[in-house]
Design an enzyme around this catalytic site. Structure first.
Site, mmCIF file in Angstrom:
data_model
loop_
_atom_site.group_PDB
_atom_site.id
_atom_site.type_symbol
_atom_site.label_atom_id
_atom_site.label_comp_id
_atom_site.label_asym_id
_atom_site.label_seq_id
_atom_site.Cartn_x
_atom_site.Cartn_y
_atom_site.Cartn_z
ATOM 1 C CB SER A 12 -0.934 0.008 1.223
ATOM 2 O OG SER A 12 -1.773 -1.116 1.197
ATOM 3 N N GLY A 13 2.010 1.178 -0.623
ATOM 4 C CA GLY A 13 2.876 2.351 -0.734
ATOM 5 C C GLY A 13 2.414 3.270 -1.843
ATOM 6 C CB ILE A 15 3.267 1.485 -6.934
ATOM 7 C CG1 ILE A 15 4.581 2.127 -7.380
ATOM 8 C CG2 ILE A 15 2.602 0.809 -8.143
ATOM 9 C CD1 ILE A 15 5.581 1.153 -7.993
ATOM 10 C CG ASP A 35 1.575 -2.069 3.590
ATOM 11 O OD1 ASP A 35 1.971 -1.703 2.470
ATOM 12 O OD2 ASP A 35 2.327 -2.112 4.587
ATOM 13 N NE ARG A 90 13.975 -0.931 -12.928
ATOM 14 C CZ ARG A 90 14.476 -0.104 -13.816
ATOM 15 N NH1 ARG A 90 15.729 -0.243 -14.216
ATOM 16 N NH2 ARG A 90 13.747 0.874 -14.314
ATOM 17 N NE ARG A 153 10.254 5.402 -16.671
ATOM 18 C CZ ARG A 153 10.538 4.597 -15.659
ATOM 19 N NH1 ARG A 153 11.296 3.519 -15.859
ATOM 20 N NH2 ARG A 153 10.077 4.857 -14.450
ATOM 21 C CG HIS A 177 11.790 -3.343 -15.663
ATOM 22 N ND1 HIS A 177 11.505 -2.331 -16.544
ATOM 23 C CD2 HIS A 177 11.448 -2.868 -14.433
ATOM 24 C CE1 HIS A 177 11.005 -1.298 -15.871
ATOM 25 N NE2 HIS A 177 10.966 -1.604 -14.594
#
Length: 314
Positions: A12-13, A15, A35, A90, A153, A177
């Site tokens: 639940s951040g 994003i 969350d 990442r 992008r 990615h």
């Protein structure tokens, strides 16, 4: 599928909250916002419910710390995990987020084994692989959000270069990615005209397009460096919604996502970003592009990077 599908968001951040807002505004389904931090999903759910009331939507949003509440979900989007910070790739997130993903996968297997699962957590290609292996879900129901974001992008930067509407731009980004992703100018077009042809017309140059390709590869890092305390969330959430909607509405869109390959592109037992068709059964087909020798070499290099990361968690 029922009138209001059940969509669970694990994490639940930034994003997760943005996803819930977009899903509620589009009325794609009722939402469970999960969350591990007590109060956060409940508070965000209450705020969001009050927001959608203004929009006149009757979508239900429930915040919870209990995995039982995801039971019977039609679709699940996973954002849980540590976000990137300045100077981190990442891939630096791998050990912490692998542990988190294993816990999530076990609960998806227990409570929602029929769900369509979209993974956003980084490092994406590894996390979606962990989700598949640990959950036991069929590979056509587990995908990762990658190429839709990378292409968005690339689309933006190309639209700025050619001074056209972004709606005129279609671009293609393959591979992992990460920093070795493969933006393909040859398969990218402005109103159907391939980028190499536009270069021949004198509307841009190979040098400018190469700069755009490099900027696309570092698209997430550029935002992390600017924010200093977090990573991108509006565009990743919008990208996942595009994938989710194609599944829920059986739109059969061709989108570039991290998909499980079983021989396509010469790759076996790995998740890599390729174009796929998404419909009500999940992944309906993998689209195999004919790559040049140079493009294939870049793609293979990207795949090798994913393989090495997978080895670190085995």
């Amino acid at each position: 599928m029922k009138q209001h599908p059940k969509i669970s968001l694990i994490g639940s951040g930034n994003i997760g909250g943005t996803l819930a807002h977009l899903i509620s505004l589009r009325e794609l389904g009722n939402i469970v916002l999960f969350d591990v931090t007590e109060g956060v999903p409940q508070g965000k759910a209450l705020d969001l419910m009050q927001a959608v009331t203004i929009a006149g939507s009757d979508i239900k949003i429930k915040g919870t710390n209990d995995y039982k509440d995801i039971k019977g979900s039609d679709a699940i989007i996973i954002t849980a995990g540590l976000p990137r910070k300045p100077g981190m790739s990442r891939d630096d997130l791998i050990s912490i987020n692998t542990g988190i993903m294993k816990t999530v996968a076990a609960n998806v297997k227990k409570y929602a084994p029929d769900a369509f699962v979209i993974v956003i957590t980084n490092p994406l290609d590894v996390m979606v692989y962990v989700m598949l292996k640990e959950s036991g879900l069929p590979h056509n129901k587990v995908i990762g959000m990658a190429g839709v974001l990378d292409s968005s992008r690339f689309n933006l930067f190309l639209a700025e270069e050619f001074k056209v509407s972004v709606s005129n731009v279609n671009s293609m980004v393959l591979g992992g990615h990460g920093d070795a992703m493969v933006p393909l100018a040859r398969y990218s077009t402005i109103s159907g005209v391939p980028i190499p042809d536009l270069i021949k017309m004198g509307l841009s140059s190979n040098e400018n397009i190469e700069k755009i390709i490099d900027r696309t590869r570092n698209g997430g890092g550029e935002i992390v460096a600017l924010l200093k305390t977090g990573s991108a969330y509006y565009a990743p959430a919008a990208s996942a919604i595009e994938m989710l909607e194609s599944y829920l509405k059986d739109k059969r869109q061709i989108l570039t996502c991290a998909a499980y390959l079983q021989g396509e592109y010469g790759v076996h037992d790995l998740y890599v970003g390729v174009p796929i068709m998404i419909g009500k059964e999940g992944v309906l087909k993998v689209i195999e592009l004919q790559l040049t020798t140079e493009e294939k070499a870049l793609f293979d290099k990207s795949v090798e990077g994913v393989k090495k990361l997978i080895e670190t968690i085995k």
